[in-house]
Motif scaffolding. Structure first.
Motif, PDB file in Angstrom:
ATOM      1  N   SER A  17      -8.481  -3.704   7.470  1.00 27.42           N
ATOM      2  CA  SER A  17      -9.770  -3.860   7.062  1.00 27.42           C
ATOM      3  C   SER A  17     -10.010  -2.369   6.150  1.00 27.42           C
ATOM      4  CB  SER A  17     -10.791  -3.711   8.506  1.00 27.42           C
ATOM      5  OG  SER A  17     -10.425  -5.090   8.887  1.00 27.42           O
ATOM      6  N   THR A  18      -9.401  -0.924   6.959  1.00 30.39           N
ATOM      7  CA  THR A  18      -9.985   0.114   6.442  1.00 30.39           C
ATOM      8  C   THR A  18      -8.957   0.196   4.531  1.00 30.39           C
ATOM      9  OG1 THR A  18      -9.741   1.280   8.493  1.00 30.39           O
ATOM     10  CG2 THR A  18      -9.028   2.729   6.026  1.00 30.39           C
ATOM     11  N   TYR A  19      -7.621  -0.579   4.615  1.00 28.98           N
ATOM     12  CA  TYR A  19      -7.195  -0.480   3.304  1.00 28.98           C
ATOM     13  C   TYR A  19      -8.306  -1.136   2.081  1.00 28.98           C
ATOM     14  CZ  TYR A  19      -3.824  -1.273  -0.255  1.00 28.98           C
ATOM     15  OH  TYR A  19      -2.499  -0.428  -1.477  1.00 28.98           O
ATOM     16  N   LEU A  20      -8.387  -1.959   3.045  1.00 33.89           N
ATOM     17  CA  LEU A  20      -9.720  -2.805   1.882  1.00 33.89           C
ATOM     18  C   LEU A  20     -10.957  -1.967   1.505  1.00 33.89           C
ATOM     19  CD1 LEU A  20      -9.212  -6.739   3.474  1.00 33.89           C
ATOM     20  CD2 LEU A  20      -8.126  -5.402   1.400  1.00 33.89           C
ATOM     21  N   PHE A  21     -11.504  -1.718   2.610  1.00 35.58           N
ATOM     22  CA  PHE A  21     -12.187  -0.879   2.182  1.00 35.58           C
ATOM     23  C   PHE A  21     -12.205   0.858   0.659  1.00 35.58           C
ATOM     24  CE2 PHE A  21     -14.349  -1.469   7.221  1.00 35.58           C
ATOM     25  CZ  PHE A  21     -14.440  -2.667   6.739  1.00 35.58           C
ATOM     26  N   ALA A  22     -11.355   1.313   1.973  1.00 38.26           N
ATOM     27  CA  ALA A  22     -10.821   1.876   0.458  1.00 38.26           C
ATOM     28  C   ALA A  22     -10.539   1.401  -0.708  1.00 38.26           C
ATOM     29  CB  ALA A  22      -9.187   3.367   0.939  1.00 38.26           C
ATOM     30  N   ILE A  23     -10.363   0.444  -1.609  1.00 34.78           N
ATOM     31  CA  ILE A  23      -9.728  -0.032  -2.795  1.00 34.78           C
ATOM     32  C   ILE A  23     -11.495  -0.807  -2.994  1.00 34.78           C
ATOM     33  CG2 ILE A  23      -9.713  -2.013  -4.060  1.00 34.78           C
ATOM     34  CD1 ILE A  23      -6.982  -2.744  -1.711  1.00 34.78           C
ATOM     35  N   TYR A  24     -12.508  -1.087  -1.932  1.00 31.56           N
ATOM     36  CA  TYR A  24     -13.641  -1.384  -2.427  1.00 31.56           C
ATOM     37  C   TYR A  24     -14.689  -0.425  -3.180  1.00 31.56           C
ATOM     38  CZ  TYR A  24     -12.421  -5.408  -0.253  1.00 31.56           C
ATOM     39  OH  TYR A  24     -11.984  -7.063   0.116  1.00 31.56           O
ATOM     40  N   GLY A  25     -14.190   0.806  -1.833  1.00 34.39           N
ATOM     41  CA  GLY A  25     -15.067   2.547  -2.816  1.00 34.39           C
ATOM     42  C   GLY A  25     -14.021   2.696  -3.514  1.00 34.39           C
ATOM     43  N   ALA A  26     -12.966   3.180  -3.562  1.00 38.72           N
ATOM     44  CA  ALA A  26     -12.900   3.269  -5.849  1.00 38.72           C
ATOM     45  C   ALA A  26     -12.819   2.259  -6.303  1.00 38.72           C
ATOM     46  CB  ALA A  26     -10.809   3.419  -5.064  1.00 38.72           C
ATOM     47  N   ALA A  27     -13.000   0.870  -6.183  1.00 37.10           N
ATOM     48  CA  ALA A  27     -13.828   0.191  -7.622  1.00 37.10           C
ATOM     49  C   ALA A  27     -14.923   0.642  -7.466  1.00 37.10           C
ATOM     50  CB  ALA A  27     -13.481  -0.638  -6.906  1.00 37.10           C
ATOM     51  N   ALA A  28     -16.182   1.034  -6.235  1.00 38.54           N
ATOM     52  CA  ALA A  28     -17.035   1.272  -7.544  1.00 38.54           C
ATOM     53  C   ALA A  28     -17.429   2.765  -7.280  1.00 38.54           C
ATOM     54  CB  ALA A  28     -17.731   1.578  -5.774  1.00 38.54           C
ATOM     55  N   GLY A  29     -16.208   3.510  -6.958  1.00 38.34           N
ATOM     56  CA  GLY A  29     -16.540   4.749  -7.516  1.00 38.34           C
ATOM     57  C   GLY A  29     -16.541   4.608  -9.353  1.00 38.34           C
ATOM     58  N   GLY A  30     -15.725   4.278  -8.893  1.00 35.16           N
ATOM     59  CA  GLY A  30     -14.912   4.128 -10.848  1.00 35.16           C
ATOM     60  C   GLY A  30     -16.468   3.510 -11.809  1.00 35.16           C
ATOM     61  N   VAL A  31     -16.882   2.447 -11.467  1.00 34.87           N
ATOM     62  CA  VAL A  31     -17.705   1.345 -12.067  1.00 34.87           C
ATOM     63  C   VAL A  31     -19.115   2.579 -11.837  1.00 34.87           C
ATOM     64  CG1 VAL A  31     -19.440  -0.247 -11.675  1.00 34.87           C
ATOM     65  CG2 VAL A  31     -17.418  -0.697 -11.120  1.00 34.87           C
ATOM     66  N   VAL A  32     -19.003   3.246 -10.795  1.00 32.77           N
ATOM     67  CA  VAL A  32     -20.327   4.127 -11.222  1.00 32.77           C
ATOM     68  C   VAL A  32     -20.425   5.117 -12.072  1.00 32.77           C
ATOM     69  CG1 VAL A  32     -21.515   6.119  -9.762  1.00 32.77           C
ATOM     70  CG2 VAL A  32     -21.312   3.654  -9.152  1.00 32.77           C
TER      71      VAL A  32
END
Length: 296
Positions: free
Chosen positions: A242-257
């Motif tokens: 779960s933490t690994y997936l949260f980190a991926i989602y956060g990195a993706a959202a940060g990249g889009v922003v």
């Protein structure tokens, strides 16, 4: 209000919304939340304390003595005989029939298979006895469970990478046929990569949990100890994935922003360079001054 103040307000609003959503999810799904928190505590304990208790001198001696009694050469010989008999049977049988000659080779194959399974069962029983000497919470047991988890976890990542590679190829071909922009293709590909990693890692987690009880059973622990170890290991695996997936989602959202911010900055710069052309920026969009002479 300048742009930095507006950005800080947006970030604070988004952070507040995320915190509120997380609190609501924790209240509605208490079992999942407890499993995650408990799993994170187990991971912290593994990092701080280490991977299981060390074997004593007597335990190490007994463990090695039992493991050395397993006849690996006999198992290898039985496996070779079985594969040879299977090849003979496969060469003798037809598409939909098996004559007397084929049945002869089939009986030999069945006999070789039963011999191989008996030798494997004996070896597994001796290995189980050796594991019972070491103990489930020993470095032997914890290391075996960790190795099993990492094998499935890496397999899930490899699945996601291979699937994403093929998706990038076919989605690129479709994008060229539809005249889509590079940004649209990038966003679609990003979503597909996130989906692939979610599927791969969740499948790896499920397969690991199903196989976990087999590993625990081989150590011949009492039921309460086995149940406690199973819950702890499953919760730790769930928390890590779960933490690994949260980190991926956060990195993706940060990249889009970041990409959106960069695009807005470039539009502001272009509008500022236009100066007298009457261009201005409102909400990230360039607007042209319509009240200008017709000869401009």
């Amino acid at each position: 209000m300048n742009n930095n103040q507006a950005d800080s307000i947006v970030v604070s609003n988004v952070s507040s919304a995320i915190v509120t959503a997380a609190k609501g999810f924790a209240k509605r799904h208490k079992v999942i939340t407890f499993s995650y928190v408990y799993g994170m505590s187990i991971l912290c304990a593994i990092v701080l304390i280490g991977s299981g208790t060390k074997l004593t001198f007597d335990q190490q001696r007994q463990y090695n003595q039992i493991m050395n009694s397993i006849d690996l050469q006999a198992e290898y010989t039985a496996a070779s005989k079985y594969h040879t008999s299977y090849a003979n049977y496969y060469q003798s049988k037809g598409w939909f029939s098996c004559d007397a000659h084929c049945q002869h080779y089939k009986s030999i194959m069945d006999r070789r298979k039963s011999e191989w399974e008996e030798i494997k069962a004996e070896g597994n029983a001796r290995m189980s006895d050796a594991k019972s000497v070491a103990g489930l919470f020993s470095e032997v047991g914890v290391t075996e469970v960790k190795d099993s988890f990492w094998d499935y976890f890496n397999s899930g990542k490899q699945f996601a990478k291979r699937q994403s590679w093929w998706d990038a190829l076919f989605m690129g071909m479709r994008s060229m046929s539809r005249d889509e922009s590079f940004i649209e293709y990038g966003l679609k590909m990003l979503m597909q990569v996130l989906i692939n990693f979610s599927m791969g890692l969740i499948m790896a987690l499920v397969i690991f949990i199903f196989g976990l009880w087999g590993i625990i059973s081989s150590y011949q622990a009492n039921p309460l100890t086995a149940l406690f170890f199973f819950v702890s290991a499953a919760s730790a695996a769930f928390a890590f994935v779960s933490t690994y997936l949260f980190a991926i989602y956060g990195a993706a959202a940060g990249g889009v922003v970041g990409v959106v911010k960069m695009a807005e900055s470039n539009m502001r710069i272009e509008a500022a360079r236009g100066g007298g052309g009457g261009a201005r920026v409102r909400n990230g969009y360039v607007e042209r001054n319509r009240n200008r002479p017709h000869y401009q």
